[in-house]
Design an enzyme around this catalytic site. Structure first.
Site, short mmCIF file in Angstrom:
data_model
loop_
_atom_site.label_atom_id
_atom_site.label_comp_id
_atom_site.label_asym_id
_atom_site.label_seq_id
_atom_site.Cartn_x
_atom_site.Cartn_y
_atom_site.Cartn_z
N GLU A 41 0.83 -1.21 0.00
CA GLU A 41 0.00 0.00 0.00
C GLU A 41 0.86 1.26 0.00
O GLU A 41 0.53 2.25 -0.66
CB GLU A 41 -0.95 0.01 1.20
CG GLU A 41 -2.08 -1.02 1.12
CD GLU A 41 -3.01 -0.79 -0.06
OE1 GLU A 41 -3.00 0.30 -0.64
OE2 GLU A 41 -3.73 -1.75 -0.41
N TYR A 59 -5.83 6.54 4.65
CA TYR A 59 -5.99 5.55 3.58
C TYR A 59 -5.27 4.25 3.94
O TYR A 59 -5.85 3.16 3.90
CB TYR A 59 -5.46 6.09 2.24
CG TYR A 59 -5.32 4.95 1.27
CD1 TYR A 59 -6.45 4.40 0.67
CD2 TYR A 59 -4.08 4.36 1.05
CE1 TYR A 59 -6.34 3.28 -0.15
CE2 TYR A 59 -3.96 3.26 0.23
CZ TYR A 59 -5.09 2.73 -0.36
OH TYR A 59 -4.98 1.62 -1.15
N ASP A 105 -8.94 6.27 -1.42
CA ASP A 105 -7.87 6.84 -2.25
C ASP A 105 -8.50 7.61 -3.41
O ASP A 105 -9.73 7.78 -3.47
CB ASP A 105 -6.91 5.75 -2.73
CG ASP A 105 -7.56 4.82 -3.76
OD1 ASP A 105 -8.79 4.92 -3.98
OD2 ASP A 105 -6.83 4.01 -4.35
#
Ligand code: SF4
Length: 344
Positions: A33, A116, A134
């Site tokens: 991520e 996020y 996002d």
């Protein structure tokens, strides 16, 4: 939100087989991520595999040497991400027994982990119902609800997060978050060209009904980038350039760089720059331009390149080795005009 079931069915059948989707391991999901935040999926695949081979777990990452870490990150840009990965790994080792916290609120307290990433790790690795919002998700939501509010506004992001939190399926939050992102990445794509004809949620999409999808999402007007002019020196010995370390604060903090100075120097001033540091030019001089764009600033660089000899290198200067990570902004200065297809 009636679109959830069709979205999940579509995702189960159409999700791209990406390496980080084969695991529920929080460490691996976190690494992917962070890498994916500023980098294309295709590029991340290579970096992800290489990073995990070098740092297979949080203990290895906590202990990695800074230069080795920067080398692993070389070419990905936004090096603060790498520094924060290591800082967070050290906190996880010292305070959480080597396991990333199973709470999005605690995840949020760790360096480099924002709303996020906390949402993505918590939902995908630990099945905690918390959104991961996002740019893809903001775009999908703006179009689904035909919402013209600017998606880069913090209040709008929070509103989207609240809406998703209220409605997301509590039994499969990770799949739902990934499905939203996948829809944005592959179907409800940016730049006014969504593939509504193959969209699994088109029957619920208000912007499609209203014909406004190409105009969404709306973003606030951006401030223009600051332009910085500088002169960069590629001073080589047998083709190997001199580098030095950048200050430990600010853009590209602590990374290696080619020697540089503010402003566009004349050829005479460039030669004086080298001479003042005890250098003698021993080969042909090449002068060309390069340009590199960061998020908030653009570097316009005049490059001075030549073989040069120094009886003693100035303090802090050394020759580039394969262990040094050189940021792309400087690496592009090593490409001479012929190889790079002219000045950029
Ligand atoms: Fe996006 Fe079109 Fe699907 Fe609406 S119908 S969510 S605009 S791809």
């Amino acid at each position: 939100m009636n679109f959830i079931e069709p979205l999940l069915n579509w995702y189960r059948k159409n999700a791209r087989a990406l390496p980080w989707r084969k695991t529920r391991d929080a460490y691996r999901i976190w690494i992917s991520e962070i890498m994916l935040q500023q980098t294309r999926v295709e590029a991340v695949k290579f970096y992800y595999a290489r990073f995990l081979a070098a740092c297979p777990d949080v203990y290895a990452l906590a202990a990695i040497d800074d230069d080795a870490l920067n080398k692993l990150w070389e070419g990905l840009g936004y090096y603060t991400r790498a520094r924060n990965l290591k800082k967070t790994a050290q906190v996880v080792v010292s305070e959480f027994d080597g396991v990333l916290p199973k709470s999005d609120e605690t995840l949020l307290t760790l360096p480099g982990i924002g709303a996020y990433t906390a949402g993505a790790v918590a939902s995908i690795a630990y099945n905690i119902p918390v959104p991961a919002v996002d740019g893809n998700v903001l775009r999908v939501m703006a179009r689904l609800f035909d919402d013209p509010a600017p998606i880069d506004d913090a209040h709008v992001k929070q509103r989207v997060r609240d809406t998703l939190l209220l409605h997301m399926p509590k039994d499969c939050p990770g799949a739902f978050n990934q499905a939203m992102m996948e829809l944005g990445a592959t179907v409800c794509v940016p730049n006014g060209a969504p593939h509504c004809d193959v969209c699994p949620v088109s029957a619920f999409c208000l912007s499609k009904q209203n014909g406004t999808q190409d105009a969404l999402p709306v973003k606030s007007a951006k401030k223009p980038r600051r332009i910085e002019e500088k002169t960069v020196f590629v001073l080589t010995k047998n083709g190997c350039p001199v580098v030095c370390q950048r200050p430990d604060r600010g853009l590209l903090a602590s990374l290696f760089q080619l020697p540089d100075t503010a402003g566009r120097l004349s050829p005479e001033q460039m030669a004086a720059f080298v001479g003042d540091r005890g250098g003698h030019i021993t080969g042909e001089i090449r002068i060309y331009d390069r340009r590199h764009i960061f998020t908030h600033v653009e570097w316009r660089m005049r490059v001075f390149s030549a073989e040069a000899s120094f009886s003693v290198l100035p303090d802090g200067w050394q020759y580039l080795t394969e262990n040094h990570a050189l940021p792309t902004a400087y690496r592009i200065c090593l490409d001479e005009p012929e190889a790079a297809g002219g000045a950029t």
